[in-house]
Design a protein around this motif. Sequence first.
Motif, mmCIF file in Angstrom:
data_model
loop_
_atom_site.group_PDB
_atom_site.id
_atom_site.type_symbol
_atom_site.label_atom_id
_atom_site.label_comp_id
_atom_site.label_asym_id
_atom_site.label_seq_id
_atom_site.Cartn_x
_atom_site.Cartn_y
_atom_site.Cartn_z
ATOM 1 N N ILE A 116 0.861 -1.189 0.000
ATOM 2 C CA ILE A 116 0.000 0.000 0.000
ATOM 3 C C ILE A 116 0.895 1.237 0.000
ATOM 4 O O ILE A 116 1.895 1.282 0.729
ATOM 5 N N SER A 117 0.548 2.223 -0.812
ATOM 6 C CA SER A 117 1.273 3.493 -0.789
ATOM 7 C C SER A 117 0.300 4.634 -0.507
ATOM 8 O O SER A 117 -0.838 4.615 -0.962
ATOM 9 N N VAL A 118 0.773 5.601 0.253
ATOM 10 C CA VAL A 118 -0.025 6.781 0.600
ATOM 11 C C VAL A 118 0.806 8.017 0.301
ATOM 12 O O VAL A 118 1.968 8.111 0.697
ATOM 13 N N THR A 119 0.194 8.969 -0.402
ATOM 14 C CA THR A 119 0.858 10.235 -0.717
ATOM 15 C C THR A 119 -0.062 11.379 -0.295
ATOM 16 O O THR A 119 -1.256 11.347 -0.579
ATOM 17 N N SER A 120 0.506 12.368 0.382
ATOM 18 C CA SER A 120 -0.282 13.505 0.856
ATOM 19 C C SER A 120 0.308 14.809 0.335
ATOM 20 O O SER A 120 1.530 14.977 0.287
ATOM 21 N N ARG A 121 -0.573 15.711 -0.073
ATOM 22 C CA ARG A 121 -0.107 17.030 -0.531
ATOM 23 C C ARG A 121 0.413 17.874 0.621
ATOM 24 O O ARG A 121 1.204 18.791 0.419
ATOM 25 N N THR A 122 -0.060 17.591 1.820
ATOM 26 C CA THR A 122 0.387 18.321 3.007
ATOM 27 C C THR A 122 1.080 17.360 3.958
ATOM 28 O O THR A 122 0.769 16.169 3.995
ATOM 29 N N GLY A 123 2.015 17.870 4.727
ATOM 30 C CA GLY A 123 2.694 17.027 5.702
ATOM 31 C C GLY A 123 1.799 16.731 6.886
ATOM 32 O O GLY A 123 0.841 17.452 7.168
ATOM 33 N N GLY A 124 2.115 15.658 7.594
ATOM 34 C CA GLY A 124 1.328 15.335 8.777
ATOM 35 C C GLY A 124 1.547 13.910 9.229
ATOM 36 O O GLY A 124 2.306 13.144 8.633
ATOM 37 N N HIS A 125 0.880 13.559 10.309
ATOM 38 C CA HIS A 125 0.963 12.213 10.862
ATOM 39 C C HIS A 125 -0.073 11.325 10.181
ATOM 40 O O HIS A 125 -1.247 11.691 10.069
ATOM 41 N N LEU A 126 0.344 10.145 9.758
ATOM 42 C CA LEU A 126 -0.528 9.223 9.041
ATOM 43 C C LEU A 126 -1.152 8.196 9.979
ATOM 44 O O LEU A 126 -0.472 7.625 10.835
ATOM 45 N N ILE A 127 -2.458 7.979 9.787
ATOM 46 C CA ILE A 127 -3.157 6.843 10.386
ATOM 47 C C ILE A 127 -3.821 6.110 9.229
ATOM 48 O O ILE A 127 -4.534 6.722 8.431
ATOM 49 N N LEU A 128 -3.586 4.801 9.134
ATOM 50 C CA LEU A 128 -4.095 4.028 8.007
ATOM 51 C C LEU A 128 -4.784 2.762 8.506
ATOM 52 O O LEU A 128 -4.195 2.000 9.284
ATOM 53 N N TYR A 129 -6.038 2.575 8.067
ATOM 54 C CA TYR A 129 -6.812 1.396 8.453
ATOM 55 C C TYR A 129 -7.292 0.652 7.214
ATOM 56 O O TYR A 129 -7.537 1.253 6.166
ATOM 57 N N ASP A 130 -7.455 -0.656 7.383
ATOM 58 C CA ASP A 130 -8.133 -1.488 6.404
ATOM 59 C C ASP A 130 -9.424 -1.976 7.056
ATOM 60 O O ASP A 130 -9.392 -2.575 8.146
ATOM 61 N N VAL A 131 -10.561 -1.721 6.418
ATOM 62 C CA VAL A 131 -11.871 -2.085 6.967
ATOM 63 C C VAL A 131 -12.548 -3.045 6.004
ATOM 64 O O VAL A 131 -12.594 -2.800 4.790
ATOM 65 N N ASP A 132 -13.112 -4.148 6.552
ATOM 66 C CA ASP A 132 -13.810 -5.110 5.701
ATOM 67 C C ASP A 132 -15.307 -5.095 5.987
ATOM 68 O O ASP A 132 -15.773 -4.433 6.924
ATOM 69 N N THR A 133 -16.063 -5.828 5.177
ATOM 70 C CA THR A 133 -17.523 -5.808 5.276
ATOM 71 C C THR A 133 -18.043 -6.540 6.511
ATOM 72 O O THR A 133 -19.231 -6.450 6.820
ATOM 73 N N ASP A 134 -17.170 -7.246 7.208
ATOM 74 C CA ASP A 134 -17.574 -7.881 8.465
ATOM 75 C C ASP A 134 -17.468 -6.913 9.639
ATOM 76 O O ASP A 134 -17.786 -7.282 10.778
ATOM 77 N N GLY A 135 -17.001 -5.700 9.368
ATOM 78 C CA GLY A 135 -16.883 -4.714 10.443
ATOM 79 C C GLY A 135 -15.572 -4.785 11.200
ATOM 80 O O GLY A 135 -15.429 -4.181 12.258
ATOM 81 N N LYS A 136 -14.596 -5.512 10.640
ATOM 82 C CA LYS A 136 -13.286 -5.618 11.276
ATOM 83 C C LYS A 136 -12.342 -4.573 10.689
ATOM 84 O O LYS A 136 -12.302 -4.372 9.473
ATOM 85 N N ALA A 137 -11.594 -3.924 11.557
ATOM 86 C CA ALA A 137 -10.588 -2.954 11.118
ATOM 87 C C ALA A 137 -9.207 -3.425 11.550
ATOM 88 O O ALA A 137 -9.031 -3.946 12.651
ATOM 89 N N THR A 138 -8.244 -3.239 10.653
ATOM 90 C CA THR A 138 -6.843 -3.525 10.973
ATOM 91 C C THR A 138 -6.068 -2.228 10.838
ATOM 92 O O THR A 138 -6.152 -1.547 9.813
ATOM 93 N N GLN A 139 -5.344 -1.862 11.883
ATOM 94 C CA GLN A 139 -4.536 -0.645 11.832
ATOM 95 C C GLN A 139 -3.233 -0.965 11.111
ATOM 96 O O GLN A 139 -2.365 -1.651 11.628
ATOM 97 N N ILE A 140 -3.126 -0.440 9.891
ATOM 98 C CA ILE A 140 -1.938 -0.689 9.074
ATOM 99 C C ILE A 140 -0.769 0.191 9.514
ATOM 100 O O ILE A 140 0.388 -0.229 9.512
ATOM 101 N N PHE A 141 -1.094 1.417 9.920
ATOM 102 C CA PHE A 141 -0.056 2.369 10.345
ATOM 103 C C PHE A 141 -0.672 3.362 11.316
ATOM 104 O O PHE A 141 -1.795 3.806 11.092
ATOM 105 N N PRO A 142 0.018 3.669 12.424
ATOM 106 C CA PRO A 142 1.353 3.207 12.822
ATOM 107 C C PRO A 142 1.348 1.747 13.275
ATOM 108 O O PRO A 142 0.306 1.210 13.636
ATOM 109 N N ASN A 143 2.510 1.133 13.264
ATOM 110 C CA ASN A 143 2.649 -0.247 13.705
ATOM 111 C C ASN A 143 4.038 -0.474 14.277
ATOM 112 O O ASN A 143 4.950 0.324 14.071
ATOM 113 N N GLU A 144 4.191 -1.563 15.020
ATOM 114 C CA GLU A 144 5.462 -1.841 15.682
ATOM 115 C C GLU A 144 6.542 -2.332 14.720
ATOM 116 O O GLU A 144 7.723 -2.336 15.050
ATOM 117 N N ALA A 145 6.132 -2.774 13.516
ATOM 118 C CA ALA A 145 7.111 -3.284 12.559
ATOM 119 C C ALA A 145 7.875 -2.171 11.853
ATOM 120 O O ALA A 145 8.968 -2.388 11.340
#
Length: 242
Positions: A116-145
């Motif tokens: 996954i790639s994310v590009t922003s026109r403005t600087g800032g802190h990123l929060i990225l989630y993946d959400v599925d139709t079952d209502g589950k969310a996975t926090q992609i970023f930030p992460n410990e890896a």
Amino acid sequence: NGIVSNAELLEYVKKQSQAYCAAQSQCQGLDPQLEVNYALLGASASSPTVSATDTQQQTPDYGRIEEVKVEDTAQTAYVAADPVDAIGDILGKAESGDVAVALSSDHLKNGDSFRISVTSRTGGHLILYDVDTDGKATQIFPNEAAQKITRLAPGTPITIPDDYYGFDFEAEGPSENVLVAIVVADDVDLTGVAPTGYGLTKELDARTTIADIAGTLKQTWTRDVENRSVNWSLGLMKYTVH
């Protein structure tokens, strides 16, 4: 999606207030607020339409809407039944094109590797989630890896996972998901709602998680000369795994 949510109504009032204030000679800024349980941000601001097919007992024409009970409130809430569709209702903000989300492959099948790639026109802190139709969310970023978590630089894409992670993501399907990228320009403390430890492995409730993020971002920013709304941008990308 047919729902005007509380969060969408708030964003509309904010924009109209700013436009009104800009046209006045003596207006020091307007920052409308909404006092509501965060869980109700994505709920319809009005009751759903009523079907008149049964004149003896009229019932809501749910369609893609479902009725829910929210803890600690006596109010009945009507929300989008599909958690993927509900994300926009909860956040309330329309996409401006400032945040772009992309996948390394346009056609994903079960078991395919991708990034996954994310590009922003403005600087800032990123929060990225993946959400599925079952209502589950996975926090992609930030992460410990991630070896080092820093602010996004304007116009500079971040790839997750990059070569330093030592692995790629593997598509699981069939499914329909949405990637939710939020870039916060102000130095808002989001560690309480999006801690690094949630990243990649913890299964989260999508509605609750996104509502907590949205509620935090809708608070007033008080660290400038004048109080104002928090500066943040949104990028959404729906994708399908076949």
